[in-house]
Design a protein around this motif. Structure first.
Motif, PDB file in Angstrom:
ATOM      1  N   ILE A 133       3.127   8.733 -13.235  1.00  0.00           N
ATOM      2  CA  ILE A 133       3.914   7.620 -13.769  1.00  0.00           C
ATOM      3  C   ILE A 133       4.363   7.949 -15.185  1.00  0.00           C
ATOM      4  O   ILE A 133       3.594   8.496 -15.991  1.00  0.00           O
ATOM      5  CB  ILE A 133       3.096   6.312 -13.757  1.00  0.00           C
ATOM      6  N   LEU A 192       7.983   5.913 -11.161  1.00  0.00           N
ATOM      7  CA  LEU A 192       6.981   6.594 -10.347  1.00  0.00           C
ATOM      8  C   LEU A 192       7.621   7.877  -9.841  1.00  0.00           C
ATOM      9  O   LEU A 192       8.598   7.827  -9.084  1.00  0.00           O
ATOM     10  CB  LEU A 192       6.547   5.706  -9.173  1.00  0.00           C
ATOM     11  N   PRO A 204       6.879   3.357  -0.575  1.00  0.00           N
ATOM     12  CA  PRO A 204       6.141   3.418  -1.838  1.00  0.00           C
ATOM     13  C   PRO A 204       5.777   2.029  -2.337  1.00  0.00           C
ATOM     14  O   PRO A 204       6.552   1.084  -2.214  1.00  0.00           O
ATOM     15  CB  PRO A 204       7.129   4.113  -2.786  1.00  0.00           C
ATOM     16  N   HIS A 205       4.592   1.927  -2.897  1.00  0.00           N
ATOM     17  CA  HIS A 205       4.127   0.648  -3.432  1.00  0.00           C
ATOM     18  C   HIS A 205       3.385   0.910  -4.733  1.00  0.00           C
ATOM     19  O   HIS A 205       2.602   1.862  -4.837  1.00  0.00           O
ATOM     20  CB  HIS A 205       3.191  -0.034  -2.439  1.00  0.00           C
ATOM     21  N   ILE A 206       3.639   0.078  -5.736  1.00  0.00           N
ATOM     22  CA  ILE A 206       2.949   0.205  -7.004  1.00  0.00           C
ATOM     23  C   ILE A 206       2.526  -1.186  -7.463  1.00  0.00           C
ATOM     24  O   ILE A 206       3.274  -2.159  -7.319  1.00  0.00           O
ATOM     25  CB  ILE A 206       3.834   0.910  -8.058  1.00  0.00           C
ATOM     26  N   SER A 207       1.308  -1.293  -7.968  1.00  0.00           N
ATOM     27  CA  SER A 207       0.806  -2.577  -8.445  1.00  0.00           C
ATOM     28  C   SER A 207       0.049  -2.358  -9.747  1.00  0.00           C
ATOM     29  O   SER A 207      -0.377  -1.237 -10.061  1.00  0.00           O
ATOM     30  CB  SER A 207      -0.099  -3.231  -7.399  1.00  0.00           C
ATOM     31  N   ALA A 264      -2.526   1.104 -13.260  1.00  0.00           N
ATOM     32  CA  ALA A 264      -1.558   1.008 -12.174  1.00  0.00           C
ATOM     33  C   ALA A 264      -2.108   1.709 -10.941  1.00  0.00           C
ATOM     34  O   ALA A 264      -2.778   2.743 -11.044  1.00  0.00           O
ATOM     35  CB  ALA A 264      -0.235   1.639 -12.576  1.00  0.00           C
ATOM     36  N   SER A 265      -1.820   1.137  -9.783  1.00  0.00           N
ATOM     37  CA  SER A 265      -2.231   1.738  -8.519  1.00  0.00           C
ATOM     38  C   SER A 265      -0.984   2.035  -7.690  1.00  0.00           C
ATOM     39  O   SER A 265      -0.168   1.140  -7.452  1.00  0.00           O
ATOM     40  CB  SER A 265      -3.150   0.787  -7.748  1.00  0.00           C
ATOM     41  N   ALA A 266      -0.815   3.283  -7.312  1.00  0.00           N
ATOM     42  CA  ALA A 266       0.340   3.696  -6.500  1.00  0.00           C
ATOM     43  C   ALA A 266      -0.143   4.103  -5.116  1.00  0.00           C
ATOM     44  O   ALA A 266      -1.170   4.782  -4.977  1.00  0.00           O
ATOM     45  CB  ALA A 266       1.086   4.850  -7.157  1.00  0.00           C
ATOM     46  N   ILE A 290       1.564   5.641  -1.494  1.00  0.00           N
ATOM     47  CA  ILE A 290       2.750   6.169  -0.817  1.00  0.00           C
ATOM     48  C   ILE A 290       2.335   6.872   0.463  1.00  0.00           C
ATOM     49  O   ILE A 290       1.149   7.106   0.715  1.00  0.00           O
ATOM     50  CB  ILE A 290       3.528   7.161  -1.720  1.00  0.00           C
ATOM     51  N   GLN A 296      -3.025   7.650  -2.244  1.00  0.00           N
ATOM     52  CA  GLN A 296      -3.257   6.574  -3.195  1.00  0.00           C
ATOM     53  C   GLN A 296      -3.848   7.150  -4.477  1.00  0.00           C
ATOM     54  O   GLN A 296      -4.677   8.059  -4.446  1.00  0.00           O
ATOM     55  CB  GLN A 296      -4.214   5.532  -2.606  1.00  0.00           C
ATOM     56  N   GLU A 331      -4.834   6.020  -8.833  1.00  0.00           N
ATOM     57  CA  GLU A 331      -4.890   5.056  -9.923  1.00  0.00           C
ATOM     58  C   GLU A 331      -4.524   5.763 -11.215  1.00  0.00           C
ATOM     59  O   GLU A 331      -4.956   6.896 -11.456  1.00  0.00           O
ATOM     60  CB  GLU A 331      -6.287   4.446 -10.033  1.00  0.00           C
TER      61      GLU A 331
END
Length: 280
Positions: free
Chosen positions: A45, A60, A82-85, A138-140, A142, A153, A155
């Protein structure tokens, strides 16, 4: 009808999600994290310091290895988008995440939408207190696939400095990512008409295409989550206008299109346009 290949692949993905390995940590380095790698590629990131409004621009970055792909916001017949939180305790929230122009990959009966080269997904965060330096987590998550799909995954820990200034290298990465997003509708590239047949089985589209566009563009329509329209019938090009019918396929039980917005992405040569279709 879903093919055996697609069903098998989805089953593998579902099983892999349940057996996904533990989150892999990445140490912080200013506003750019270290790379985290797995069998199919790596990701990290990049983020700029908050501006006066508390907006943080970031990206990302994903680099698949040769022969591997990662996915667009709708992966197609199979795959993981893709997901990021961000941790709620970090004092930041994700305002927006955008998706560069993807490619369509046809492998027998399986159709994927994604990227087989390095890609950066730009995003924006909202910071509660832009005048205060923040440490955020942040947690990604994909998917990265070749013959199999591997959930990936990681962090990341970032230090957002209120007085951090702007890094030229990081700003260039984010600007480049934003420059690869699909364009908005314009006078020479737009959806000029759309409707659904009375039986609800067919989406009818008419597009205005750029003068130098190929005779037949590639049209991808996204409906409810996981539902993508690829197939076309009755495609006809007359000068700069292209008309096409797309079978809607089987929608979720009880799904009502009224009041919904579907996405449409049109790939026409070197240009790509994305917008939404509102069903009243």
């Amino acid at each position: 009808m879903i093919s055996t290949a697609v069903t098998t692949r989805r089953l593998f993905i579902a099983t892999s999600l349940l057996l996904a390995s533990a989150v892999m940590p990445a140490s912080a380095r200013a506003e750019t994290t270290d790379w985290v790698s797995n069998e199919g590629g790596r990701m990290r990131i990049v983020a700029l310091a908050p501006d006066a409004r508390g907006t943080v621009r970031g990206a990302l970055q994903i680099e698949p290895k040769a022969g591997w792909i990662t996915y667009w916001r709708e992966p197609g017949d199979a795959g993981i988008p893709p997901h990021i939180s961000f941790s709620e305790t970090s004092g930041v929230s994700l305002s927006k995440m955008s998706y560069p122009v993807p490619r369509r990959f046809d492998n027998g009966d399986v159709r994927d939408i994604g990227y087989d080269t390095a890609v950066s997904f730009p995003f924006e965060l909202s910071v509660k207190n832009p005048n205060q330096s923040s440490a955020i987590t942040a947690s990604a998550f994909i998917g990265i696939c070749r013959n199999i799909c591997i959930p990936f995954q990681a962090e990341f820990n970032l230090g957002l400095k209120a007085d951090g200034g702007t890094s030229f290298a990081e700003a260039m990465i984010i600007n480049d990512a934003e420059g690869k997003l699909p364009e908005h509708p314009s006078d020479d590239f737009a959806v000029t008409h759309y409707s659904v047949s009375a039986d609800g089985d067919t989406l009818r589209l008419r597009l205005q295409l750029p003068k130098d566009a190929p005779k037949k563009p590639q049209v991808i329509v996204t409906g409810p989550e996981g539902h993508v329209l690829f197939s076309e019938t009755k495609g006809e090009r007359i000068e700069d206008s292209y008309s096409v019918d797309m079978p809607v396929g089987k929608l979720p039980k009880g799904y009502d299109m009224k009041g919904k917005h579907w996405g449409i992405l049109v790939l026409a040569g070197k240009r790509a346009m994305e917008t939404s279709l509102a069903f009243e």
